[in-house]
Motif scaffolding. Structure first.
Motif, PDB file in Angstrom:
ATOM      1  N   ALA A 128       0.990  -1.590   0.473  1.00  0.00           N
ATOM      2  CA  ALA A 128       0.237   0.018  -0.336  1.00  0.00           C
ATOM      3  C   ALA A 128       0.693   1.478   0.190  1.00  0.00           C
ATOM      4  CB  ALA A 128      -1.234   0.524   1.372  1.00  0.00           C
ATOM      5  N   MET A 129       1.734   1.243   0.652  1.00  0.00           N
ATOM      6  CA  MET A 129       3.250   2.399   0.803  1.00  0.00           C
ATOM      7  C   MET A 129       3.549   2.560  -0.657  1.00  0.00           C
ATOM      8  SD  MET A 129       4.033   1.999   4.653  1.00  0.00           S
ATOM      9  CE  MET A 129       5.321   3.569   4.548  1.00  0.00           C
ATOM     10  N   MET A 130       4.007   1.458  -1.294  1.00  0.00           N
ATOM     11  CA  MET A 130       4.613   1.781  -3.044  1.00  0.00           C
ATOM     12  C   MET A 130       2.834   1.990  -3.592  1.00  0.00           C
ATOM     13  SD  MET A 130       6.763   1.875  -4.337  1.00  0.00           S
ATOM     14  CE  MET A 130       8.461   0.941  -3.707  1.00  0.00           C
ATOM     15  N   GLN A 131       1.496   2.035  -3.462  1.00  0.00           N
ATOM     16  CA  GLN A 131       0.883   2.507  -4.328  1.00  0.00           C
ATOM     17  C   GLN A 131       0.803   4.260  -3.892  1.00  0.00           C
ATOM     18  OE1 GLN A 131      -1.811  -0.729  -3.319  1.00  0.00           O
ATOM     19  NE2 GLN A 131      -2.654  -0.711  -5.288  1.00  0.00           N
ATOM     20  N   THR A 132       1.105   4.483  -2.739  1.00  0.00           N
ATOM     21  CA  THR A 132       0.449   6.038  -2.660  1.00  0.00           C
ATOM     22  C   THR A 132       1.562   6.897  -2.115  1.00  0.00           C
ATOM     23  OG1 THR A 132       0.376   5.477  -0.311  1.00  0.00           O
ATOM     24  CG2 THR A 132      -1.296   5.179  -1.225  1.00  0.00           C
ATOM     25  N   CYS A 133       2.957   6.260  -2.557  1.00  0.00           N
ATOM     26  CA  CYS A 133       4.144   7.098  -1.976  1.00  0.00           C
ATOM     27  C   CYS A 133       4.829   7.966  -2.911  1.00  0.00           C
ATOM     28  CB  CYS A 133       4.943   6.738  -0.660  1.00  0.00           C
ATOM     29  SG  CYS A 133       3.933   6.775   0.876  1.00  0.00           S
ATOM     30  N   ASP A 134       5.274   8.691  -3.310  1.00  0.00           N
ATOM     31  CA  ASP A 134       6.643   8.699  -4.537  1.00  0.00           C
ATOM     32  C   ASP A 134       7.512   8.224  -4.584  1.00  0.00           C
ATOM     33  OD1 ASP A 134       4.257  10.931  -5.725  1.00  0.00           O
ATOM     34  OD2 ASP A 134       4.804  11.726  -4.030  1.00  0.00           O
ATOM     35  N   ALA A 135       7.752   7.941  -2.696  1.00  0.00           N
ATOM     36  CA  ALA A 135       9.320   7.313  -2.457  1.00  0.00           C
ATOM     37  C   ALA A 135       8.919   6.321  -1.302  1.00  0.00           C
ATOM     38  CB  ALA A 135      10.948   8.010  -2.531  1.00  0.00           C
ATOM     39  N   VAL A 136       9.593   5.411  -1.340  1.00  0.00           N
ATOM     40  CA  VAL A 136       9.503   4.064  -0.369  1.00  0.00           C
ATOM     41  C   VAL A 136      10.836   4.315   0.467  1.00  0.00           C
ATOM     42  CG1 VAL A 136       9.069   2.271   0.852  1.00  0.00           C
ATOM     43  CG2 VAL A 136       7.257   3.583  -0.718  1.00  0.00           C
ATOM     44  N   ILE A 137      11.976   4.517   1.793  1.00  0.00           N
ATOM     45  CA  ILE A 137      12.760   4.037   2.335  1.00  0.00           C
ATOM     46  C   ILE A 137      12.072   2.424   3.127  1.00  0.00           C
ATOM     47  CG2 ILE A 137      14.717   5.093   3.660  1.00  0.00           C
ATOM     48  CD1 ILE A 137      13.066   7.924   3.628  1.00  0.00           C
ATOM     49  N   THR A 138      13.426   1.910   3.137  1.00  0.00           N
ATOM     50  CA  THR A 138      13.420   0.981   4.023  1.00  0.00           C
ATOM     51  C   THR A 138      14.538   0.930   4.493  1.00  0.00           C
ATOM     52  OG1 THR A 138      14.582  -0.201   2.142  1.00  0.00           O
ATOM     53  CG2 THR A 138      12.096  -0.504   2.608  1.00  0.00           C
ATOM     54  N   CYS A 139      14.967   0.879   5.890  1.00  0.00           N
ATOM     55  CA  CYS A 139      15.929   0.813   6.937  1.00  0.00           C
ATOM     56  C   CYS A 139      15.448  -0.056   7.794  1.00  0.00           C
ATOM     57  CB  CYS A 139      15.882   1.608   7.581  1.00  0.00           C
ATOM     58  SG  CYS A 139      17.243   2.083   8.491  1.00  0.00           S
ATOM     59  N   LEU A 140      15.879  -1.566   7.173  1.00  0.00           N
ATOM     60  CA  LEU A 140      15.604  -3.097   8.325  1.00  0.00           C
ATOM     61  C   LEU A 140      16.860  -3.748   8.998  1.00  0.00           C
ATOM     62  CD1 LEU A 140      12.965  -3.685   5.799  1.00  0.00           C
ATOM     63  CD2 LEU A 140      12.647  -3.442   8.105  1.00  0.00           C
ATOM     64  N   PRO A 141      16.543  -4.752   9.788  1.00  0.00           N
ATOM     65  CA  PRO A 141      18.215  -5.151  10.124  1.00  0.00           C
ATOM     66  C   PRO A 141      19.150  -6.436   8.557  1.00  0.00           C
ATOM     67  CG  PRO A 141      16.119  -5.966  10.506  1.00  0.00           C
ATOM     68  CD  PRO A 141      15.621  -5.257   9.917  1.00  0.00           C
ATOM     69  N   SER A 142      18.021  -6.742   7.818  1.00  0.00           N
ATOM     70  CA  SER A 142      18.795  -7.684   7.396  1.00  0.00           C
ATOM     71  C   SER A 142      18.647  -7.546   5.943  1.00  0.00           C
ATOM     72  CB  SER A 142      18.803  -8.407   8.142  1.00  0.00           C
ATOM     73  OG  SER A 142      16.963  -9.389   7.724  1.00  0.00           O
TER      74      SER A 142
END
Length: 314
Positions: free
Chosen positions: A52-66
């Motif tokens: 849903a975030m990729m659908q509605t946002c211009d940019a999606v940031i991921t900050c994940l542990p692995s």
């Protein structure tokens, strides 16, 4: 631009906080609903699912542990990563993996950036952390206004994947500095030197480093809480070792650092704070490597200010 941020942990939560604090239209997602609700209370939107975030946002940031966590999130987002969309990977991850995932985004008409940060959680909290960005120049210029909100010094490192290579290198160096400082402080204590004086001697000398000015203080205060755990250290220095092996560089120190950190994990737990490595030497010598007057947590005393692109001198 409206931005989606996935991963509100020790680093991600602070980077997302800088975006929100500076008026960015922000949607957030995390496996911990309490973290999401905390951001919603401050004015962010609950993003729902990664898709849903990729659908509605211009940019999606991921900050994940692995890398595996990033891949799992990308599996959900990829169908919607088309023209006009940007994926910004701010995790410390594997060069090959970020290239693989980024290529899938680019094939669908989107853009991909690996933009890990360096400088500690205390600087992420104030927007003064450093950021590396690997992508084409056109994409870099599109996202630079966002990066200069989250960070103070922004370096365009070259193509996709280059930022991740440089980031694991810096974490490898930081780990080496930490373990050498543990040995230096313990040896000075054993030799009868005052540890506060020892700290200052290192700070004003050729032996100084960023790690000394930050983590040595937490070691000496006894808090040993740098918000960076041994499992993350081992992931990062393991990635550095893999880069060396892929490029046929025979390293002597890197395998030793990995062995030492594995021993620390075995003693203190997989997610023990990395600064607890000093306790291996305290136990071996019976010495107490603490001193009065040092802080139990790090605070960034540099005022928050707009970031800027760092120019590479050639």
């Amino acid at each position: 631009m409206n931005i989606g941020f996935i991963g509100l942990g020790n680093v991600g939560g602070k980077l997302a906080g800088s975006l929100l604090r500076n008026g960015i239209d922000l949607a957030v997602h995390d496996l911990d609903p309490d973290r999401v609700s905390g951001f919603v209370a401050q004015g962010a939107r609950a993003g729902g699912s990664p898709a849903a975030m990729m659908q509605t946002c211009d940019a999606v940031i991921t900050c994940l542990p692995s890398p595996a966590a990033s891949a799992a999130v990308m599996d959900q987002m990829l169908a919607f990563a088309g023209p006009g969309k940007i994926w910004m990977e701010m995790s410390t991850t594997d060069e090959a993996e970020v290239k693989r995932l980024g290529a899938q985004v680019i094939e669908r008409g989107g853009a991909a950036v690996d933009c890990p940060v360096s400088g500690g959680c205390h600087r992420a909290d104030t927007g003064n952390i450093s950021i590396f960005a690997g992508c084409d120049r056109e994409t870099f210029e599109r996202i630079l206004p966002l990066l200069t909100v989250m960070g103070r010094r922004v370096l365009h490192t070259g193509p996709l994947g280059s930022a991740s290579v440089l980031k694991v290198m810096t974490n490898y160096l930081a780990t080496g500095h930490l373990l050498m400082l543990c040995e230096a402080l313990t040896t000075m204590a054993a030799a009868g030197m005052d540890l506060t004086t020892t700290y200052e001697a290192i700070r004003i000398s050729s032996g100084n480093s960023f790690v000394h000015e930050t983590e040595s203080q937490l070691i000496l205060s006894g808090s040993r809480c740098v918000d960076f755990t041994m499992d993350l250290v081992l992931k990062d220095i393991g990635l550095f070792q893999e880069i060396a092996e892929r490029n046929k560089v025979p390293l002597d120190i890197s395998p030793l650092l990995i062995d030492l950190m594995r021993d620390g994990q075995a003693r203190y737990g997989t997610r023990a704070q990395s600064d607890r490595m000093i306790e291996r030497l305290e136990e071996a010598t019976g010495l107490d490597i603490t001193a009065p007057g040092f802080p139990t947590e790090l605070k960034d005393d540099e005022p928050e200010a707009p970031g800027y692109e760092v120019a590479v001198k050639r």
